[in-house]
Design an enzyme around this catalytic site. Structure first.
Site, PDB file in Angstrom:
ATOM      1  N   ASN C  34      47.597  43.073  31.170  1.00  0.00           N
ATOM      2  CA  ASN C  34      48.052  41.832  31.795  1.00  0.00           C
ATOM      3  C   ASN C  34      47.559  41.776  33.231  1.00  0.00           C
ATOM      4  O   ASN C  34      48.164  42.339  34.137  1.00  0.00           O
ATOM      5  CB  ASN C  34      49.580  41.728  31.726  1.00  0.00           C
ATOM      6  CG  ASN C  34      50.056  41.271  30.370  1.00  0.00           C
ATOM      7  OD1 ASN C  34      49.504  40.326  29.806  1.00  0.00           O
ATOM      8  ND2 ASN C  34      51.064  41.939  29.815  1.00  0.00           N
ATOM      9  N   SER C  39      44.715  38.094  45.977  1.00  0.00           N
ATOM     10  CA  SER C  39      43.700  38.056  47.029  1.00  0.00           C
ATOM     11  C   SER C  39      43.594  39.453  47.592  1.00  0.00           C
ATOM     12  O   SER C  39      44.557  40.195  47.558  1.00  0.00           O
ATOM     13  CB  SER C  39      44.094  37.092  48.131  1.00  0.00           C
ATOM     14  OG  SER C  39      45.084  37.676  48.957  1.00  0.00           O
ATOM     15  N   SER C  40      42.654  39.841  48.177  1.00  0.00           N
ATOM     16  CA  SER C  40      41.429  40.505  47.848  1.00  0.00           C
ATOM     17  C   SER C  40      41.154  41.632  48.832  1.00  0.00           C
ATOM     18  O   SER C  40      40.178  41.637  49.569  1.00  0.00           O
ATOM     19  CB  SER C  40      40.282  39.486  47.875  1.00  0.00           C
ATOM     20  OG  SER C  40      40.512  38.488  46.878  1.00  0.00           O
ATOM     21  N   GLU C  96      34.735  37.492  45.943  1.00  0.00           N
ATOM     22  CA  GLU C  96      34.403  37.116  44.565  1.00  0.00           C
ATOM     23  C   GLU C  96      33.539  35.861  44.588  1.00  0.00           C
ATOM     24  O   GLU C  96      33.779  34.968  45.395  1.00  0.00           O
ATOM     25  CB  GLU C  96      35.691  36.798  43.779  1.00  0.00           C
ATOM     26  CG  GLU C  96      36.771  37.854  43.884  1.00  0.00           C
ATOM     27  CD  GLU C  96      37.809  37.514  44.947  1.00  0.00           C
ATOM     28  OE1 GLU C  96      38.138  36.330  45.115  1.00  0.00           O
ATOM     29  OE2 GLU C  96      38.268  38.427  45.639  1.00  0.00           O
TER      30      GLU C  96
END
Lengths: 151, 151, 151
Positions: C34, C39-40, C96
């Site tokens: 799952n 953010s990142s 990304e």
């Protein structure tokens, strides 16, 4: 179950839309955390605090409105509103809204959204608060408003 | 690792698309929680339960399909399907689908999606279940179907 | 606070865009978990490991780029880049990017995005790494690149 929350906003230009979003998160003071988007409730008895420095890389649930644009001269705004209920055992409601247009207009809409959401629940509002930010695009820009849960 | 799950659906009109989505969550019984969207697995040995009242403001992982529309008269539908494997040590698969159109059609598509996903894994299906809802737009409306993980 | 991370990518055809995305997750080795989008950020002192088999159904935070297309013949690519700072007490940054076009071009853009993000922070880069994948659409396809946090 989070016990504290705070409101932040930010706006930024960037090399790409994602870089602008990253810049807006940084300006809001949450750019070095891992934001996980959630729908949009303040738990009962959750205390509002002033924005704090979060541990870098921490996984942090947040409700937020964000918008990017690459149309020079365009004004974009993002806002969130929180309606807290009279009954302290009930939760508060967060609404998010972002669109082209000035901060004042977007903030008014998002506040009305929170009021409407409480009406739908049949709950009386004790306190209505909001934060919003506007940004005029130079090349590529982003605007962000967020409620961060913590504790 | 969640140990229980349940299926819910809801639909609502609202002041804005987000208010309509909030109303659909409320009608589904999960409008006062913090839904965190996830991709789309039922863990092995996870038990299906009847929908329960969740603590207000709890952070709850869910897989969901949702759609909003502001075209009066339009029919929108949202559905989810779960395919469970014959081998109880393998996980189940959740698929989500929402589109213009009637509930029956959208539910058929999402069920086929779950079947196709199990084919891709080379797993035999022991049980295929689904839930879907349709909504005819008056002004601004939303339809939502969700699998909520819990426990 | 996650202590490990790894990079994966995958691409797939599918019965619908979501089935193609599911297939891309499977090919990347994370199709039975799952995934929760975040953010990142790579937390300080987080160690890169080789991709591992995750427990089926586990809730796993990840930053990812993904794109689907139903235009036969079209080439789509997805990539992520990680910039790690010289100062080990600071966090790394994940960017990304996905778009039409070849892998090499998309990977170059996402690497530049990570460099720009570190510039914005005023931090020197010790290490820049990336992963990307391209896919030529037959009927309906997806491309995915991800950083998975774990531990």
């Amino acid at each position: 179950m989070p016990t504290q929350y705070f409101l932040v906003s930010g706006a930024s230009e960037g090399f790409t839309p994602l870089n602008a979003f990253d810049g807006a998160l940084l300006q809001a003071g949450i750019g070095n955390t891992n934001i996980v988007k959630m729908s949009s409730i303040v738990p009962p008895h959750c205390q509002r605090i002033s924005p704090i420095a979060l541990p870098p890389g921490a996984l942090v649930p947040a409700a937020y409105a964000a918008l990017t644009s690459d149309v020079p001269g365009e004004i974009i705004s993002a806002g969130i509103a929180i309606a807290l209920p009279e009954d302290e055992n009930q939760n508060g409601l967060i609404m998010e809204y972002s669109a082209k247009g000035e901060r004042r207009k977007i903030e008014e809409i998002v506040r009305t959204m929170a009021v409407e959401g409480m009406k739908l629940r049949g709950w009386k509002i004790k306190d209505l608060t909001s934060i919003a930010v506007e940004h005029r695009i130079k090349k590529i820009g982003a605007a962000l408003a967020a409620v961060v849960l913590w504790g």
